[in-house]
Design a protein around this motif. Sequence first.
Motif, PDB file in Angstrom:
ATOM      1  N   THR A 165       0.852  -1.195   0.000  1.00 37.04           N
ATOM      2  CA  THR A 165       0.000   0.000   0.000  1.00 37.04           C
ATOM      3  C   THR A 165       0.885   1.241   0.000  1.00 37.04           C
ATOM      4  N   ASP A 166       0.244   2.409  -0.161  1.00 41.16           N
ATOM      5  CA  ASP A 166       1.003   3.639   0.044  1.00 41.16           C
ATOM      6  C   ASP A 166       1.016   3.960   1.539  1.00 41.16           C
ATOM      7  N   GLY A 212     -12.978  -4.750  -4.000  1.00 40.23           N
ATOM      8  CA  GLY A 212     -12.363  -4.564  -2.690  1.00 40.23           C
ATOM      9  C   GLY A 212     -13.260  -3.732  -1.786  1.00 40.23           C
ATOM     10  N   GLU A 213     -12.665  -3.017  -0.792  1.00 34.98           N
ATOM     11  CA  GLU A 213     -13.478  -2.183   0.059  1.00 34.98           C
ATOM     12  C   GLU A 213     -12.823  -0.858   0.351  1.00 34.98           C
ATOM     13  N   THR A 214     -13.265  -0.145   1.372  1.00 34.16           N
ATOM     14  CA  THR A 214     -12.941   1.270   1.501  1.00 34.16           C
ATOM     15  C   THR A 214     -11.962   1.573   2.632  1.00 34.16           C
ATOM     16  N   THR A 215     -11.489   2.777   2.654  1.00 38.91           N
ATOM     17  CA  THR A 215     -10.631   3.421   3.666  1.00 38.91           C
ATOM     18  C   THR A 215      -9.230   2.871   3.866  1.00 38.91           C
ATOM     19  N   GLY A 216      -8.261   3.423   3.174  1.00 36.28           N
ATOM     20  CA  GLY A 216      -6.865   3.083   3.379  1.00 36.28           C
ATOM     21  C   GLY A 216      -5.997   3.555   2.241  1.00 36.28           C
ATOM     22  N   GLY A 217      -4.711   3.131   2.172  1.00 36.57           N
ATOM     23  CA  GLY A 217      -3.826   3.636   1.161  1.00 36.57           C
ATOM     24  C   GLY A 217      -3.608   2.766   0.028  1.00 36.57           C
ATOM     25  N   THR A 241       6.614   8.954   0.135  1.00 38.22           N
ATOM     26  CA  THR A 241       5.818  10.172   0.280  1.00 38.22           C
ATOM     27  C   THR A 241       4.633   9.862   1.179  1.00 38.22           C
ATOM     28  N   GLN A 242       4.267  10.799   2.021  1.00 30.46           N
ATOM     29  CA  GLN A 242       3.155  10.579   2.941  1.00 30.46           C
ATOM     30  C   GLN A 242       1.803  10.667   2.244  1.00 30.46           C
ATOM     31  N   GLY A 243       1.770  11.234   1.058  1.00 26.80           N
ATOM     32  CA  GLY A 243       0.517  11.359   0.330  1.00 26.80           C
ATOM     33  C   GLY A 243       0.218  10.129  -0.500  1.00 26.80           C
ATOM     34  N   PRO A 244      -0.944  10.085  -1.135  1.00 31.35           N
ATOM     35  CA  PRO A 244      -1.302   8.965  -2.010  1.00 31.35           C
ATOM     36  C   PRO A 244      -0.297   8.825  -3.158  1.00 31.35           C
ATOM     37  N   GLU A 245       0.094   7.605  -3.451  1.00 33.82           N
ATOM     38  CA  GLU A 245       1.070   7.352  -4.508  1.00 33.82           C
ATOM     39  C   GLU A 245       0.744   6.002  -5.166  1.00 33.82           C
ATOM     40  N   VAL A 246       0.318   6.048  -6.423  1.00 27.34           N
ATOM     41  CA  VAL A 246      -0.153   4.842  -7.098  1.00 27.34           C
ATOM     42  C   VAL A 246       0.945   3.803  -7.259  1.00 27.34           C
ATOM     43  N   GLY A 269       1.949  -4.308   3.601  1.00 27.59           N
ATOM     44  CA  GLY A 269       1.286  -3.059   3.968  1.00 27.59           C
ATOM     45  C   GLY A 269       2.024  -1.870   3.396  1.00 27.59           C
ATOM     46  N   LYS A 270       2.325  -0.905   4.266  1.00 26.71           N
ATOM     47  CA  LYS A 270       3.016   0.306   3.799  1.00 26.71           C
ATOM     48  C   LYS A 270       4.489   0.318   4.179  1.00 26.71           C
ATOM     49  N   THR A 271       5.045  -0.857   4.493  1.00 24.71           N
ATOM     50  CA  THR A 271       6.421  -0.917   5.001  1.00 24.71           C
ATOM     51  C   THR A 271       7.487  -0.881   3.909  1.00 24.71           C
ATOM     52  N   GLN A 272       7.116  -1.089   2.639  1.00 22.58           N
ATOM     53  CA  GLN A 272       8.112  -1.125   1.563  1.00 22.58           C
ATOM     54  C   GLN A 272       7.677  -0.244   0.382  1.00 22.58           C
TER      55      GLN A 272
END
Length: 221
Positions: free
Chosen positions: A115-116, A216-221, A164-169, A156-159
């Motif tokens: 994830t981002d 999928g579903e909602t809320t996250g990076g 960047t702290q913002g959304p990143e595809v 998750g967001k570990t790699q």
Amino acid sequence: MAIFTSLPRTLTVLSALTMISACASSNTSEFNAPVGSFLDQGSFGNATMNNTLAQTGQIDLAVSLTERFAREVPNTVNFAFNSSTLDAASMSALDMQANWIRQFPEIRFRVYGHTDLVGSNAYNKTLGLKRAQAVVAYLSTRGISRSRLEAVVSYGKTQPLVYTQGPEVRNRRTVTEVSGFVESHPMVLNGEYASVIFREYITSGAPASTLSGTSGETTGG
């Protein structure tokens, strides 16, 4: 002492051979040159050498096949923000993955979810897993046995690829890699190598097809 006295002579011979090869290359074209006029530069024996190294355990086949997989097909698919839904581009990439995977039933694969950096660690761990599960589910609809998709793993967001702290595809992705072999003795490049290559050649001509994605579903990076 004999070793040291023979070394200069060996180097002299090698130098002479190199000069002969250079002259041949400069004075005649490959097309018109007689057979054997050019010295082999090492590539001729690479296939045999690699097969020998693989069969004697000197090459990590899983690493070699992972590198080949990544060269020949897109091993990564990306996702919309806070989603584990496969879009058309993702499904197209996974179709290519499935075509490659079907050619090598001896190999197992693992899918890694990412994830981002937006959202909590716990949420993104779950989201990354859902993305990996979506890829496994899709590949299974393309004829890949789930027993060969050895595991789904979420980082998750570990790699992140891009920090960047913002959304990143580019961070919202899954990566498919070779993880091992179906048989306990992982010798793909053995006496059955020719049949594997033949199967790859035949199946490489199979036309691609399309299929609807998973949600999928909602809320996250």
